[in-house]
Design an enzyme around this catalytic site. Structure first.
Site, PDB file in Angstrom:
ATOM      1  N   GLY A 176      12.895  45.297 -27.333  1.00 38.90           N
ATOM      2  CA  GLY A 176      13.853  46.272 -26.816  1.00 38.90           C
ATOM      3  C   GLY A 176      15.253  46.080 -27.381  1.00 38.90           C
ATOM      4  O   GLY A 176      15.486  45.237 -28.258  1.00 38.90           O
ATOM      5  N   GLN A 177      16.192  46.868 -26.847  1.00 41.45           N
ATOM      6  CA  GLN A 177      17.556  46.871 -27.399  1.00 41.45           C
ATOM      7  C   GLN A 177      18.211  45.488 -27.329  1.00 41.45           C
ATOM      8  O   GLN A 177      18.758  45.015 -28.315  1.00 41.45           O
ATOM      9  CB  GLN A 177      18.430  47.895 -26.638  1.00 41.45           C
ATOM     10  CG  GLN A 177      19.797  48.100 -27.283  1.00 41.45           C
ATOM     11  CD  GLN A 177      20.818  48.791 -26.369  1.00 41.45           C
ATOM     12  OE1 GLN A 177      20.601  48.911 -25.159  1.00 41.45           O
ATOM     13  NE2 GLN A 177      21.923  49.234 -26.939  1.00 41.45           N
ATOM     14  N   ASP A 206       2.030  42.226 -20.385  1.00 46.43           N
ATOM     15  CA  ASP A 206       2.402  43.308 -19.474  1.00 46.43           C
ATOM     16  C   ASP A 206       2.960  42.631 -18.225  1.00 46.43           C
ATOM     17  O   ASP A 206       2.217  41.979 -17.486  1.00 46.43           O
ATOM     18  CB  ASP A 206       1.140  44.133 -19.154  1.00 46.43           C
ATOM     19  CG  ASP A 206       1.435  45.223 -18.148  1.00 46.43           C
ATOM     20  OD1 ASP A 206       2.562  45.287 -17.629  1.00 46.43           O
ATOM     21  OD2 ASP A 206       0.511  46.017 -17.871  1.00 46.43           O
ATOM     22  N   ILE A 254       4.329  47.389 -25.601  1.00 45.47           N
ATOM     23  CA  ILE A 254       3.621  48.380 -26.410  1.00 45.47           C
ATOM     24  C   ILE A 254       4.208  48.444 -27.813  1.00 45.47           C
ATOM     25  O   ILE A 254       3.479  48.430 -28.809  1.00 45.47           O
ATOM     26  CB  ILE A 254       3.704  49.771 -25.733  1.00 45.47           C
ATOM     27  CG1 ILE A 254       2.897  49.748 -24.425  1.00 45.47           C
ATOM     28  CG2 ILE A 254       3.186  50.860 -26.671  1.00 45.47           C
ATOM     29  CD1 ILE A 254       3.132  50.933 -23.536  1.00 45.47           C
ATOM     30  N   TYR A 286      16.496  53.396 -10.395  1.00 47.15           N
ATOM     31  CA  TYR A 286      16.834  52.240 -11.239  1.00 47.15           C
ATOM     32  C   TYR A 286      17.827  51.340 -10.492  1.00 47.15           C
ATOM     33  O   TYR A 286      17.664  50.122 -10.435  1.00 47.15           O
ATOM     34  CB  TYR A 286      17.433  52.768 -12.543  1.00 47.15           C
ATOM     35  CG  TYR A 286      17.923  51.746 -13.527  1.00 47.15           C
ATOM     36  CD1 TYR A 286      17.052  50.896 -14.190  1.00 47.15           C
ATOM     37  CD2 TYR A 286      19.283  51.675 -13.845  1.00 47.15           C
ATOM     38  CE1 TYR A 286      17.519  49.991 -15.138  1.00 47.15           C
ATOM     39  CE2 TYR A 286      19.751  50.775 -14.794  1.00 47.15           C
ATOM     40  CZ  TYR A 286      18.866  49.934 -15.436  1.00 47.15           C
ATOM     41  OH  TYR A 286      19.330  49.044 -16.379  1.00 47.15           O
ATOM     42  N   LYS A 341      17.332  47.592  -9.141  1.00 46.15           N
ATOM     43  CA  LYS A 341      18.207  46.499  -9.598  1.00 46.15           C
ATOM     44  C   LYS A 341      18.853  45.766  -8.418  1.00 46.15           C
ATOM     45  O   LYS A 341      19.058  44.555  -8.470  1.00 46.15           O
ATOM     46  CB  LYS A 341      19.276  47.031 -10.566  1.00 46.15           C
ATOM     47  CG  LYS A 341      18.722  47.389 -11.951  1.00 46.15           C
ATOM     48  CD  LYS A 341      18.354  46.136 -12.751  1.00 46.15           C
ATOM     49  CE  LYS A 341      17.802  46.437 -14.117  1.00 46.15           C
ATOM     50  NZ  LYS A 341      17.283  45.241 -14.812  1.00 46.15           N
ATOM     51  N   GLY A 369      10.352  41.719 -23.059  1.00 43.31           N
ATOM     52  CA  GLY A 369      11.105  42.883 -23.552  1.00 43.31           C
ATOM     53  C   GLY A 369      11.716  42.581 -24.907  1.00 43.31           C
ATOM     54  O   GLY A 369      12.780  43.101 -25.266  1.00 43.31           O
TER      55      GLY A 369
HETATM   56  C1  AKB Z   1      21.356  52.733 -18.478  1.00 45.79           C
HETATM   57  O1  AKB Z   1      22.153  53.584 -18.884  1.00 45.79           O
HETATM   58  O2  AKB Z   1      20.374  52.975 -17.767  1.00 45.79           O
HETATM   59  C2  AKB Z   1      21.611  51.285 -18.839  1.00 45.79           C
HETATM   60  C3  AKB Z   1      22.397  50.565 -17.789  1.00 45.79           C
HETATM   61  C4  AKB Z   1      23.846  50.825 -17.626  1.00 45.79           C
HETATM   62  O3  AKB Z   1      21.850  49.775 -17.077  1.00 45.79           O
HETATM   63  N1  AKB Z   1      22.296  51.228 -20.107  1.00 45.79           N
END
Ligand code: AKB
Length: 319
Positions: free
Chosen positions: A11-12, A53, A36, A142, A146, A8
């Protein structure tokens, strides 16, 4: 010499962490890997870069073998709002990608840093001063991924001795690489719009408090946790870390101190509002402070001053 792989890396977090690690460890020791998105010239020219990947285990294993990697910072992820729109991709990357990294780490003896998130909490968690060890019943895919990630990392440590470590990041605010598809992204957009147009339309409503952190502190957390004495770590993979609790109007009023005619208005996005409402307003990060001396440097005021100065310079002198 240490050999580190950052997934990653475009990424940010990854784009900045890779450069910091290259400064600390030397360029040749830090292998950047993206999927990508093309790396910018600084990232590409400062050390090795490869496309991989994470959902394909062989692509990770090849790099680890080739460079004799001993530590993986696994940052490849699909954030909350994007994962809600594409469940399969969210699960594939956030769970199967991590599983692949852990399998490679087990085989090749690597340590692993993986970010968890405030998203592992949910509406039945105490949302003020959220304890380190408490109810984890998230209502987003998400968050579910996690939670699975935290448990997988604990499992690989207990069962196979893989040195897994991680923090629960709050919303991360930075100006170098934009986040994508997160619920907390407004806290980045607001600063760019303040400098560019002196106004911002926020998709979360007033009073939506969330934990936030400036990127230099997020990088410091990753590096310091990986350097911490393992004998002191009780919560290896799931440390609450925070630097501030902020709502759109508290950020706006800090911005107004520097840009007096800045104005904020609101147009609520129900998807992201519902996600934000299910996350803590403020977390208790005392376990991190006790177990590895965590202490952020930036509060809302210091961050606002720094980010506005940097965005202004960037917009005046685009490279
Ligand atoms: C999101 O907003 O999905 C992320 C996080 C808090 O994990 N920045």
């Amino acid at each position: 010499m240490k050999k580190v792989l950052v997934t990653g890396a475009t990424g940010q977090i990854g784009s900045e962490l890779t450069l910091l690690l290259r400064e600390n460890l030397g360029s040749a020791g830090v292998i950047a890997a993206g999927h990508i998105k093309k790396p910018d010239s600084v990232l590409r020219e400062s050390g090795p870069f490869h496309y991989i990947d994470c959902t394909q285990i062989d692509t990770i294993a090849e790099l680890v073998k080739k460079y004799k990697v001993d530590t993986i910072y696994h940052l490849a992820a699909v954030l909350s709002a994007s994962a809600e729109k594409n469940l399969q991709l969210g699960w594939q990357v956030n769970v199967n990608g991590l599983y692949n990294v852990l399998e490679v780490a087990r085989e090749y003896g690597c340590a692993v840093f993986t970010p968890s998130s405030v998203a592992i909490f949910g509406p039945s968690t105490p949302l003020q001063n959220t304890p380190q060890d408490t109810v984890q019943r998230p209502t987003t895919i998400y968050g579910v991924a996690k939670v699975a990630g935290e448990l997988l990392c604990d499992y690989y440590f207990k069962r196979f001795g893989v040195d897994t470590r991680g923090v629960r990041y709050p919303g991360l605010i930075s100006y170098k690489t934009p986040p994508g598809g997160g619920t907390t992204d407004y806290a980045v957009e607001i600063y760019f719009e303040a400098v560019r147009n002196k106004r911002y339309t926020c998709y979360l409503k007033e009073g939506t408090y969330l934990d936030m952190m400036y990127m230099p502190d997020a990088l410091k957390a990753a590096v310091e946790l990986m350097e911490a004495d393992p004998g002191r770590l009780k919560h290896r993979n799931a440390f609450n870390v925070t630097a501030m609790s902020a709502a759109p109007e508290t950020i706006a009023s800090e911005i107004k101190k520097l840009i007096p005619d800045f104005a904020i208005d609101y147009q609520i996005d129900p998807l992201r509002q519902a996600i934000a409402d299910s996350w803590p307003d403020s977390m208790d990060d005392s376990a991190s402070r006790q177990e590895w001396d965590w202490k952020p440097e930036y509060d809302l005021q210091a961050m606002t001053r720094d980010i506005i100065q940097n965005i202004s310079q960037m917009l005046e002198n685009p490279s």
